[in-house]
Design an enzyme around this catalytic site. Structure first.
Site, PDB file in Angstrom:
ATOM      1  CG  ASP A 124      68.288  27.127  11.426  1.00  0.00           C
ATOM      2  OD1 ASP A 124      68.799  28.006  10.718  1.00  0.00           O
ATOM      3  OD2 ASP A 124      68.091  25.943  11.056  1.00  0.00           O
ATOM      4  CD  GLU A 182      72.437  33.786  17.175  1.00  0.00           C
ATOM      5  OE1 GLU A 182      72.871  34.883  17.525  1.00  0.00           O
ATOM      6  OE2 GLU A 182      73.037  33.015  16.396  1.00  0.00           O
ATOM      7  CG  PHE A 183      65.470  33.275  11.666  1.00  0.00           C
ATOM      8  CD1 PHE A 183      65.749  34.357  10.841  1.00  0.00           C
ATOM      9  CD2 PHE A 183      64.214  32.678  11.557  1.00  0.00           C
ATOM     10  CE1 PHE A 183      64.810  34.834   9.938  1.00  0.00           C
ATOM     11  CE2 PHE A 183      63.270  33.144  10.665  1.00  0.00           C
ATOM     12  CZ  PHE A 183      63.576  34.227   9.834  1.00  0.00           C
ATOM     13  CB  SER A 232      49.735  29.560 -21.821  1.00  0.00           C
ATOM     14  OG  SER A 232      49.001  29.479 -23.006  1.00  0.00           O
ATOM     15  CG  LEU A 233      55.306  31.025 -22.499  1.00  0.00           C
ATOM     16  CD1 LEU A 233      56.483  30.435 -21.748  1.00  0.00           C
ATOM     17  CD2 LEU A 233      55.739  32.299 -23.219  1.00  0.00           C
ATOM     18  CE  LYS A 265      56.700  26.360 -20.136  1.00  0.00           C
ATOM     19  NZ  LYS A 265      55.922  25.480 -19.305  1.00  0.00           N
ATOM     20  CE  LYS A 269      60.084  34.789 -20.298  1.00  0.00           C
ATOM     21  NZ  LYS A 269      60.163  35.014 -18.861  1.00  0.00           N
ATOM     22  CE  LYS A 284      55.751  22.369 -22.364  1.00  0.00           C
ATOM     23  NZ  LYS A 284      54.929  21.516 -21.734  1.00  0.00           N
ATOM     24  CB  CYS A 293      42.847 -14.651   0.711  1.00  0.00           C
ATOM     25  SG  CYS A 293      41.620 -13.384   0.392  1.00  0.00           S
TER      26      CYS A 293
HETATM   27  S1  IVH Z   1      57.164  33.635 -19.028  1.00  0.00           S
HETATM   28  C1  IVH Z   1      52.864  34.605 -21.283  1.00  0.00           C
HETATM   29  N1  IVH Z   1      59.071  32.260 -17.927  1.00  0.00           N
HETATM   30  O1  IVH Z   1      55.008  28.461 -18.105  1.00  0.00           O
HETATM   31  C2  IVH Z   1      53.452  33.817 -20.229  1.00  0.00           C
HETATM   32  N2  IVH Z   1      56.888  31.356 -17.863  1.00  0.00           N
HETATM   33  O2  IVH Z   1      52.965  28.254 -20.613  1.00  0.00           O
HETATM   34  C3  IVH Z   1      54.838  34.291 -19.981  1.00  0.00           C
HETATM   35  N3  IVH Z   1      56.737  29.219 -16.688  1.00  0.00           N
HETATM   36  O3  IVH Z   1      52.112  30.174 -17.276  1.00  0.00           O
HETATM   37  C4  IVH Z   1      55.448  33.427 -18.999  1.00  0.00           C
HETATM   38  N4  IVH Z   1      58.851  29.059 -16.142  1.00  0.00           N
HETATM   39  O4  IVH Z   1      53.639  29.595 -15.356  1.00  0.00           O
HETATM   40  C5  IVH Z   1      57.769  32.308 -18.209  1.00  0.00           C
HETATM   41  N5  IVH Z   1      60.881  31.192 -16.952  1.00  0.00           N
HETATM   42  C6  IVH Z   1      59.574  31.229 -17.238  1.00  0.00           C
HETATM   43  C7  IVH Z   1      58.701  30.211 -16.836  1.00  0.00           C
HETATM   44  C8  IVH Z   1      57.358  30.305 -17.182  1.00  0.00           C
HETATM   45  C9  IVH Z   1      57.674  28.492 -16.054  1.00  0.00           C
HETATM   46  C10 IVH Z   1      55.307  28.836 -16.801  1.00  0.00           C
HETATM   47  C11 IVH Z   1      54.381  29.971 -16.471  1.00  0.00           C
HETATM   48  C12 IVH Z   1      53.445  30.100 -17.640  1.00  0.00           C
HETATM   49  C13 IVH Z   1      53.713  28.843 -18.416  1.00  0.00           C
HETATM   50  C14 IVH Z   1      53.616  29.170 -19.876  1.00  0.00           C
END
Ligand code: IVH
Length: 682
Positions: free
Chosen positions: A36, A38-39, A85-86, A118, A290, A314, A411
């Site tokens: 560390d 040296e870094f 979002s997912l 996730k 995915k 989840k 008190c």
């Molecule tokens: S893919 C269309 N991969 O979860 C969104 N998301 O509700 C595709 N997240 O906003 C996201 N880990 O912030 C993806 N391995 C992962 C993830 C991830 C956490 C979060 C991300 C996103 C939310 C989705």
């Protein structure tokens, strides 16, 4: 360009590549080839050269990672591709439905999935132009986010520059997080500084990303896991390959992702990580599944909110039902009253839960809690389990509604609210026992004067026996006052027991109290427990008013002039010193030898720049940490052992004899604390 100039430019380029190489090795591959020290040396050298030759400083320099830029307001910027979002599920059968939907839409039974963990943090979009990090944006409303680029520069695992295999434009997405271990350290620090704690690591990460001072962000030690490539990359045809490519480009992609041939393999992956995820140093809340092939992803497309080709499974956060036995109230050091739910003990996530915090009275109203209710508790990323609801079906007609207290449980003084705060307070600050104990505990804490071997029960024993009334009285204590002192405590079954202080504990306490007299001014100032004066505010105040007398005499108008100090803090300081009892405590502390003034003025451009010191023993005017700090601030170097490169050995009392003889053998100059001070002044 003359030769020397050319050489400097080259040196800067070399240092930049070297530092980023070691940085990536350390943060993304968990390996290191240099120490560390040296870094740090390389980084300091780079910073020094860039200061001298600003024309050679570029935005992708690793020196940007230490922060320093202030952003008053983050500008917003549109996302080229919306950040969606997912869709979520908690059930296996819905995963089979998802698989069926994919097969139907694609009219193909041959679908591979990539599974990833996730991570529970904050989404981030990274844009690289000409292989340099150009923008880092938050998700915002999905269409536009905040430009937090300067803060993101401080995240060491995010490359600032990409290798030549990267295309000229790239968008990458990932999740910023703070590890569980760093989160704990951060909250411990906040607790010691009397600042509100973050409820969980996600809030800590998101709060940190929005700090205005990027050098503060750098201290938070954020990290970022990358989960998607959002722009074209020649030859990358599927998500699994994309993750591998991103890893090769030095992005922090965890090794846990896996290609699964079918939905059954996906389910095995989910089962595999269900318990294992607890051992990871990052908060996680599920698995992201995915469709692997990019062409198939394109065919499936998006709904208005989510991609059709992905789903989040989840994990249910562990929850349990138990009975609310009672609500008790705790009084903190500042007089704040916190309701605490007493529960019928129950096992949850491996530990027995007996109580849950209710934060404030509104929470009891919101949940409509009644004593005797069956309630559900949950332990997610939160530190203390929370009550998530009441099972009304199980409510018996003997359940009792909660009677809010109107007087302090300790008190019996009337309690009242402070404007704009949710808490009720007991205002009997001077005589309410838990408040006195809290003040003493705060004063003796690690970040204050650091008196060890004194727990809250011993402090209570000292107060009960009229040995102390306030923090200054600690310095009156003699060995014989402590010896055989009776202390009441609760054993693991919650039964009250009595023990008495033995010889060794008494000696330890007396020694520690005596050592605490060497504490530095800002630590003592913090220890006084002035409301809203945390550790960093105390440091600012001690720099501005180099003697407590000046602070005591300062008017509101003068205090508010100081950059970091706002109205609330300034008022609180004035109020504190208006009280004669506080003035008398300060003067007693001074009489007992505590130094409420700054020692030596620090001389930044001193003669000890780059001089290498080793220190041994204890010192009269400084603690070892203070001495080390003075050396560092003045540009000197410290190492723990003597070598031929050492310039000086500073010898204190009770020094290590081997260090002294080694220094003598190597002909290294041996100096006293006094000699060192003279050296500083030359
Ligand atoms: S893919 C269309 N991969 O979860 C969104 N998301 O509700 C595709 N997240 O906003 C996201 N880990 O912030 C993806 N391995 C992962 C993830 C991830 C956490 C979060 C991300 C996103 C939310 C989705």
């Amino acid at each position: 360009m003359n030769n020397k100039y050319q050489l400097v430019k080259q040196k800067i380029e070399d240092l930049k590549s070297e530092i980023e190489y070691h940085n990536n090795l350390y943060y993304n591959e968990d390996k290191n080839e240099i120490s560390d020290l040296e870094f740090d040396k390389k980084l300091s050298y780079l910073i020094e050269l860039e200061k001298k030759y600003p024309e050679f400083k570029t935005s992708d320099s690793p020196s940007e990672r230490v922060g320093g830029k202030i952003t008053k307001k983050f500008e917003t910027k549109n996302h080229k591709i919306p950040m969606l979002s997912l869709s979520n599920t908690y059930s296996e059968s819905e995963l089979f439905d998802f698989d069926k939907r994919m097969k139907k839409r694609l009219s193909n039974n041959d679908i591979e999935y990539t599974c990833e963990i996730k991570y529970d943090g904050v989404a981030l979009s990274l844009i690289y132009e000409n292989r340099k990090l150009k923008y880092a944006l938050t998700r915002g409303d999905g269409k536009k986010g905040d430009n937090i680029t300067t803060n993101v520069y401080t995240i060491r695992s995010i490359p600032l520059k990409l290798s030549s295999i990267a295309p000229s434009y790239m968008e990458i997405r990932g999740e910023v997080f703070i590890s569980k271990s760093n989160f704990k350290k951060l909250n411990d620090y906040k607790k010691n500084s009397n600042e509100p704690l973050f409820a969980n690591a996600r809030n800590a990460a998101s709060g940190s990303l929005k700090l205005q001072d990027s050098s503060e962000v750098a201290k938070r030690k954020l990290d970022c896991y990358i989960y998607s490539l959002n722009s074209k990359f020649e030859s990358v045809k599927d998500h699994n390959e994309a993750l591998k490519t991103l890893k090769n480009l030095n992005f922090n992609v965890p090794n846990s992702f896996k290609k699964c041939k079918n939905i059954e393999e996906v389910i095995s992956y989910i089962k595999y990580w269900e318990n294992k995820r607890e051992n990871l140093d990052v908060e996680t809340d599920g698995i992201v599944i995915k469709v692997n092939n990019f062409k198939q992803q394109e065919e499936l497309g998006f709904t208005s909110k989510n991609p059709r080709w992905a789903i989040a499974y989840k994990y249910k956060s562990e929850s349990a039902e138990t009975t609310l036995k009672d609500i008790t109230y705790q009084v903190g050091r500042t007089g704040a009253i916190t309701p605490v739910a007493k529960l019928k003990p129950i096992k949850l996530s491996g530990s027995v839960i007996r109580k849950a915090s209710l934060h404030n009275f509104n929470e009891i109203k919101r949940l409509d809690l009644r004593i005797g209710d069956t309630i559900s508790i949950e332990k997610g990323g939160e530190i203390i389990p929370k009550i998530t609801g009441v099972n009304i079906d199980k409510r018996s007609n003997i359940s009792k509604s909660v009677k809010f207290i109107t007087h302090c449980p300790s008190c019996n003084s009337p309690i009242s609210k402070i404007k704009n705060e949710a808490n009720y307070y007991c205002r009997n600050h001077k005589y309410c026992l838990p408040q006195i104990i809290g003040k003493v505990q705060h004063f003796i804490g690690k970040d204050a004067v650091n008196i060890e071997f004194l727990g809250p029960e011993t402090i209570k024993g000292l107060i009960d026996n009229d040995l102390i009334k306030n923090i200054a009285d600690l310095y009156k204590l003699k060995y014989h006052d402590l010896y055989d002192l009776k202390i009441e405590f609760k054993n693991s079954n919650d039964e009250r027991k009595i023990r008495s202080l033995k010889e060794k504990s008494c000696r330890n306490i007396i020694n520690s109290i005596s050592q605490s007299k060497n504490s530095n001014y800002s630590n003592i100032l913090f220890g006084l427990g002035i409301r809203y004066v945390g550790k960093s505010t105390a440091e600012v105040l001690s720099e501005h008013f180099n003697n407590i007398k000046k602070l005591i005499d300062a008017k509101y108008d003068e205090i508010i002039q100081i950059n970091e100090i706002g109205d609330k803090i300034a008022k609180s300081i004035c109020e504190f010193f208006k009280d004669n009892d506080n003035i008398s405590i300060v003067s007693k502390l001074e009489k007992n030898g505590l130094k409420l003034y700054s020692k030596k003025k620090i001389n930044i451009d001193s003669s000890i720049k780059n001089i290498k010191f080793v220190i041994t023993g204890t010192f009269i005017n400084y603690t070892r940490d203070e001495l080390k700090n003075i050396i560092k601030i003045n540009g000197g170097k410290i190492s723990s052992s003597i070598s031929k490169n050492t310039d000086f050995l500073i010898l204190g009392k009770n020094f290590g004899p081997s260090k002294k003889s080694k220094a003598a053998n190597l002909g290294i100059k041996i100096i006293s604390e006094n000699d060192f001070e003279n050296l500083l002044l030359t």
